[in-house]
Design a protein around this motif. Structure first.
Motif, PDB file in Angstrom:
ATOM      1  N   LYS A   1      46.457 -11.910  11.615  1.00  0.00           N
ATOM      2  CA  LYS A   1      45.294 -11.737  12.501  1.00  0.00           C
ATOM      3  C   LYS A   1      44.850 -10.269  12.518  1.00  0.00           C
ATOM      4  CE  LYS A   1      46.475 -15.572  15.584  1.00  0.00           C
ATOM      5  NZ  LYS A   1      46.960 -15.952  16.941  1.00  0.00           N
ATOM      6  N   PHE A   2      45.814  -9.359  12.479  1.00  0.00           N
ATOM      7  CA  PHE A   2      45.473  -7.931  12.472  1.00  0.00           C
ATOM      8  C   PHE A   2      44.725  -7.558  11.194  1.00  0.00           C
ATOM      9  CE2 PHE A   2      46.486  -3.413  11.748  1.00  0.00           C
ATOM     10  CZ  PHE A   2      46.004  -2.876  12.942  1.00  0.00           C
ATOM     11  N   PHE A   3      45.155  -8.124  10.061  1.00  0.00           N
ATOM     12  CA  PHE A   3      44.439  -7.885   8.810  1.00  0.00           C
ATOM     13  C   PHE A   3      42.968  -8.299   8.925  1.00  0.00           C
ATOM     14  CE2 PHE A   3      48.478  -8.241   5.998  1.00  0.00           C
ATOM     15  CZ  PHE A   3      48.586  -6.861   5.945  1.00  0.00           C
ATOM     16  N   HIS A   4      42.700  -9.376   9.649  1.00  0.00           N
ATOM     17  CA  HIS A   4      41.356  -9.955   9.708  1.00  0.00           C
ATOM     18  C   HIS A   4      40.555  -9.485  10.927  1.00  0.00           C
ATOM     19  CE1 HIS A   4      43.108 -13.503   7.181  1.00  0.00           C
ATOM     20  NE2 HIS A   4      42.759 -12.463   6.432  1.00  0.00           N
ATOM     21  N   ARG A   5      41.079  -8.477  11.631  1.00  0.00           N
ATOM     22  CA  ARG A   5      40.376  -7.995  12.809  1.00  0.00           C
ATOM     23  C   ARG A   5      39.026  -7.401  12.421  1.00  0.00           C
ATOM     24  NH1 ARG A   5      43.309  -4.117  10.697  1.00  0.00           N
ATOM     25  NH2 ARG A   5      42.903  -1.898  11.059  1.00  0.00           N
TER      26      ARG A   5
ATOM     27  N   THR B   1      36.497  -4.494  12.510  1.00  0.00           N
ATOM     28  CA  THR B   1      36.576  -3.045  12.715  1.00  0.00           C
ATOM     29  C   THR B   1      35.196  -2.425  12.602  1.00  0.00           C
ATOM     30  OG1 THR B   1      36.995  -2.674  10.360  1.00  0.00           O
ATOM     31  CG2 THR B   1      38.918  -2.934  11.790  1.00  0.00           C
ATOM     32  N   THR B   2      35.033  -1.308  13.254  1.00  0.00           N
ATOM     33  CA  THR B   2      33.796  -0.535  13.156  1.00  0.00           C
ATOM     34  C   THR B   2      34.128   0.837  12.588  1.00  0.00           C
ATOM     35  OG1 THR B   2      34.061   0.258  15.428  1.00  0.00           O
ATOM     36  CG2 THR B   2      32.706  -1.719  15.098  1.00  0.00           C
ATOM     37  N   LYS B   3      33.188   1.419  11.889  1.00  0.00           N
ATOM     38  CA  LYS B   3      33.427   2.719  11.271  1.00  0.00           C
ATOM     39  C   LYS B   3      33.565   3.786  12.339  1.00  0.00           C
ATOM     40  CE  LYS B   3      31.714   5.802   7.661  1.00  0.00           C
ATOM     41  NZ  LYS B   3      30.660   6.027   6.656  1.00  0.00           N
ATOM     42  N   GLU B   4      34.601   4.582  12.209  1.00  0.00           N
ATOM     43  CA  GLU B   4      34.857   5.648  13.167  1.00  0.00           C
ATOM     44  C   GLU B   4      34.205   6.933  12.680  1.00  0.00           C
ATOM     45  OE1 GLU B   4      35.612   7.791  16.205  1.00  0.00           O
ATOM     46  OE2 GLU B   4      36.253   5.694  16.211  1.00  0.00           O
ATOM     47  N   PHE B   5      33.390   7.553  13.536  1.00  0.00           N
ATOM     48  CA  PHE B   5      32.676   8.764  13.124  1.00  0.00           C
ATOM     49  C   PHE B   5      33.644   9.906  12.862  1.00  0.00           C
ATOM     50  CE2 PHE B   5      30.638  12.816  14.257  1.00  0.00           C
ATOM     51  CZ  PHE B   5      29.639  12.837  13.301  1.00  0.00           C
ATOM     52  N   ASN B   6      34.622  10.072  13.763  1.00  0.00           N
ATOM     53  CA  ASN B   6      35.601  11.138  13.575  1.00  0.00           C
ATOM     54  C   ASN B   6      36.541  10.734  12.436  1.00  0.00           C
ATOM     55  OD1 ASN B   6      37.440  13.165  13.754  1.00  0.00           O
ATOM     56  ND2 ASN B   6      38.195  12.647  15.791  1.00  0.00           N
ATOM     57  N   PRO B   7      36.600  11.515  11.338  1.00  0.00           N
ATOM     58  CA  PRO B   7      37.386  11.089  10.179  1.00  0.00           C
ATOM     59  C   PRO B   7      38.883  11.044  10.437  1.00  0.00           C
ATOM     60  CG  PRO B   7      36.613  13.340   9.893  1.00  0.00           C
ATOM     61  CD  PRO B   7      35.941  12.807  11.114  1.00  0.00           C
ATOM     62  N   PHE B   8      39.386  11.882  11.323  1.00  0.00           N
ATOM     63  CA  PHE B   8      40.819  11.902  11.600  1.00  0.00           C
ATOM     64  C   PHE B   8      41.032  12.513  12.977  1.00  0.00           C
ATOM     65  CE2 PHE B   8      45.131  13.587  11.532  1.00  0.00           C
ATOM     66  CZ  PHE B   8      45.844  12.543  10.947  1.00  0.00           C
ATOM     67  N   GLY B   9      41.730  11.787  13.824  1.00  0.00           N
ATOM     68  CA  GLY B   9      42.000  12.265  15.168  1.00  0.00           C
ATOM     69  C   GLY B   9      42.580  11.147  16.006  1.00  0.00           C
TER      70      GLY B   9
ATOM     71  N   ILE C   1      42.850   7.164  14.814  1.00  0.00           N
ATOM     72  CA  ILE C   1      44.174   6.602  14.592  1.00  0.00           C
ATOM     73  C   ILE C   1      44.436   5.445  15.546  1.00  0.00           C
ATOM     74  CG2 ILE C   1      46.657   7.082  14.671  1.00  0.00           C
ATOM     75  CD1 ILE C   1      45.985   9.980  13.843  1.00  0.00           C
ATOM     76  N   THR C   2      44.060   5.619  16.812  1.00  0.00           N
ATOM     77  CA  THR C   2      44.278   4.564  17.799  1.00  0.00           C
ATOM     78  C   THR C   2      43.534   3.289  17.414  1.00  0.00           C
ATOM     79  OG1 THR C   2      44.556   6.224  19.551  1.00  0.00           O
ATOM     80  CG2 THR C   2      44.078   3.957  20.239  1.00  0.00           C
ATOM     81  N   LYS C   3      42.289   3.429  16.940  1.00  0.00           N
ATOM     82  CA  LYS C   3      41.497   2.258  16.573  1.00  0.00           C
ATOM     83  C   LYS C   3      42.061   1.532  15.359  1.00  0.00           C
ATOM     84  CE  LYS C   3      37.099   2.082  16.766  1.00  0.00           C
ATOM     85  NZ  LYS C   3      35.647   2.310  16.575  1.00  0.00           N
ATOM     86  N   ALA C   4      42.808   2.250  14.516  1.00  0.00           N
ATOM     87  CA  ALA C   4      43.358   1.640  13.300  1.00  0.00           C
ATOM     88  C   ALA C   4      44.686   0.938  13.552  1.00  0.00           C
ATOM     89  CB  ALA C   4      43.540   2.710  12.222  1.00  0.00           C
ATOM     90  N   LEU C   5      45.237   1.068  14.773  1.00  0.00           N
ATOM     91  CA  LEU C   5      46.546   0.505  15.089  1.00  0.00           C
ATOM     92  C   LEU C   5      46.416  -0.626  16.111  1.00  0.00           C
ATOM     93  CD1 LEU C   5      48.535   3.849  15.496  1.00  0.00           C
ATOM     94  CD2 LEU C   5      48.865   2.172  13.662  1.00  0.00           C
ATOM     95  N   PRO C   6      47.410  -1.509  16.177  1.00  0.00           N
ATOM     96  CA  PRO C   6      47.397  -2.527  17.241  1.00  0.00           C
ATOM     97  C   PRO C   6      47.664  -1.877  18.594  1.00  0.00           C
ATOM     98  CG  PRO C   6      49.468  -2.608  16.037  1.00  0.00           C
ATOM     99  CD  PRO C   6      48.587  -1.645  15.292  1.00  0.00           C
ATOM    100  N   ALA C   7      47.282  -2.556  19.656  1.00  0.00           N
ATOM    101  CA  ALA C   7      47.533  -2.040  21.002  1.00  0.00           C
ATOM    102  C   ALA C   7      49.037  -1.996  21.250  1.00  0.00           C
ATOM    103  CB  ALA C   7      46.837  -2.929  22.036  1.00  0.00           C
ATOM    104  N   GLY C   8      49.438  -1.036  22.075  1.00  0.00           N
ATOM    105  CA  GLY C   8      50.839  -0.968  22.465  1.00  0.00           C
ATOM    106  C   GLY C   8      51.641   0.114  21.781  1.00  0.00           C
TER     107      GLY C   8
END
Length: 424
Positions: free
Chosen positions: A235-239, A241-249, A253-260
């Motif tokens: 399910k995480f693979f198929h989530r 996603t939206t493009k993050e303007f900030n390239p790294f921060g 990073i938080t948006k690329a990871l699961p909650a928790g």
């Protein structure tokens, strides 16, 4: 029919132009890393077999070349054959990387080294690979490591030095894919994999770029990994996603990871953006780096024109402690020299001037050596060749070796000023 005479499989000869290109690249790498405060060391090509098979080298241990003990008794050979254990016949082995020898080197010389030691190693290594394009049994590794620095300064220095070196080599567009083994572990726990499953799950996830998301899920199911955890990963693979303007921060990073996931781990990794240009860092939550000795930050060199990485490394704080009995912080980066050198333009001149002197058979050794000595003293690279009928072929070969000009040596040519130098 005559038998072809070639190097051993997976090993190569280098013609003069190829060798010159390699040496030029190595010179740039050495100068760049030295400018960043690293010191070059050298270790033996062989280490004790127990060291090479101590669990520090991961899967590479299976690819090591062993060196048989001298004057083995026949009974010992027969016993090893009966036990199907050839390793007991060896006491040494060729190094398969430069990290394991570095750990041994530091343990051997710790008292003679600074508290924070910055090392360069550039040397050949050997692995019993199945030879194929881009994969050899003998190849050069270019490593930098910082030992004794527990803070993120080590990662910052190593990544900055590596990016600067790639720029010096003319490889434009290189970025660093980055992750942290602690984030990987936390992510697997959130998905629901047991700690006992983590090593095998990571091995499977490491194949993501080769087999794709569905291939990873299928293999985990075949291996009877925790079903609910595999479902969560899928399910995480198929989530969405939206493009993050900030390239790294932190946000990216938080948006690329699961909650928790522990925010402190995320903030620790994101802090690199304060030192390294964030546009050159890309967080990859599924970057694994197969070596089991990594304990923290891991990274690989990415280039937009290639699907494979051009090098990698990470933090390995637990390795040196295997020798000393106390852990020592360590972090390193290895440039994939064999891949990178193939991408470089063959600029092999090596000197501002490289002159081919074409002479007749009647020229005397005294005349030719005097001319050559005078030109070399003025900073010119010089090669003497007897002039042939096919002068064009001679000039083409010279140009391929980095010569930029030529001159004919006449019988009355007595000094460099008498030469009519022309561009090739």
């Amino acid at each position: 029919m005559a038998q072809a005479i070639t190097p051993p499989r997976g090993m190569r000869d280098f013609l003069p132009a190829e060798k010159a290109t390699r040496e030029r690249a190595l010179g740039i790498i050495r100068r760049s890393y030295t400018a960043h405060g690293f010191d070059e060391i050298e270790t033996p090509v062989m280490e004790d077999i127990e060291l090479l098979h101590s669990g520090l080298g991961g899967d590479n241990e299976k690819l090591s070349f062993s060196v048989l003990k001298r004057a083995l008794p026949q009974a010992e050979i027969e016993a090893a054959a009966a036990a199907d254990d050839a390793q007991q016949l060896a006491d040494l082995g060729l190094r398969f990387d430069l990290t394991v020898p570095l750990a041994r080197f530091y343990a051997s010389h710790r008292g003679e080294l600074p508290s924070v030691f910055r090392a360069i190693q550039i040397a050949p290594v050997w692995r019993a690979e199945r030879p194929q394009k881009g994969r050899y049994r003998q190849f050069v590794q270019c490593d930098i490591d910082i030992i004794g620095e527990p803070s993120q300064l080590a990662e910052a220095e190593i990544i900055t030095a590596t990016l600067a070196t790639l720029d010096e080599l003319g490889l434009e567009g290189c970025t660093i894919r980055i992750n942290d083994r602690r984030l990987l572990t936390a992510m697997l726990e959130v998905f629901g994999f047991t700690s006992a499953e983590h090593p095998q799950v990571l091995i499977t996830i490491d194949k993501l770029d080769k087999v794709g998301e569905q291939g990873v899920v299928a293999e985990l199911r075949e291996r009877d990994a925790t079903p609910d955890a595999v479902d969560t990963l899928e399910k995480f693979f198929h989530r969405i996603t939206t493009k993050e303007f900030n390239p790294f921060g932190v946000r990216a990073i938080t948006k690329a990871l699961p909650a928790g996931i522990d925010p402190a781990l995320i903030a620790d990794l994101a802090a690199l953006a304060e030192v390294v240009d964030p546009a050159r860092l890309h967080f990859d939550p599924f970057l694994v780096r197969g070596m089991g000795y990594y304990t923290g930050t891991i990274f690989e060199i990415a280039h937009p024109d290639f699907t494979f990485s051009l090098g990698g490394g990470g933090r390995y704080d637990g390795m040196i402690g295997r020798f000393l009995g106390t852990d020592v912080a360590a972090c390193g980066f290895s440039i994939g020299f064999e891949r990178i050198v193939d991408l470089l333009q063959a600029d092999v001149t090596g000197a501002t001037d490289a002159l081919l002197l074409l002479h007749e058979a009647s020229a005397t050794p005294a005349q030719l050596v005097a001319l050559k000595t005078e030109l070399i003293a003025a900073g010119t690279r010089v090669r003497l060749e007897k002039r042939t009928k096919n002068t064009k072929a001679q000039l083409d070969r010279a140009a391929a070796s980095g010569f930029t000009s030529f001159a004919f040596v006449a019988p009355d040519t007595a000094a460099a000023a008498d030469l009519d130098v022309k561009a090739i």
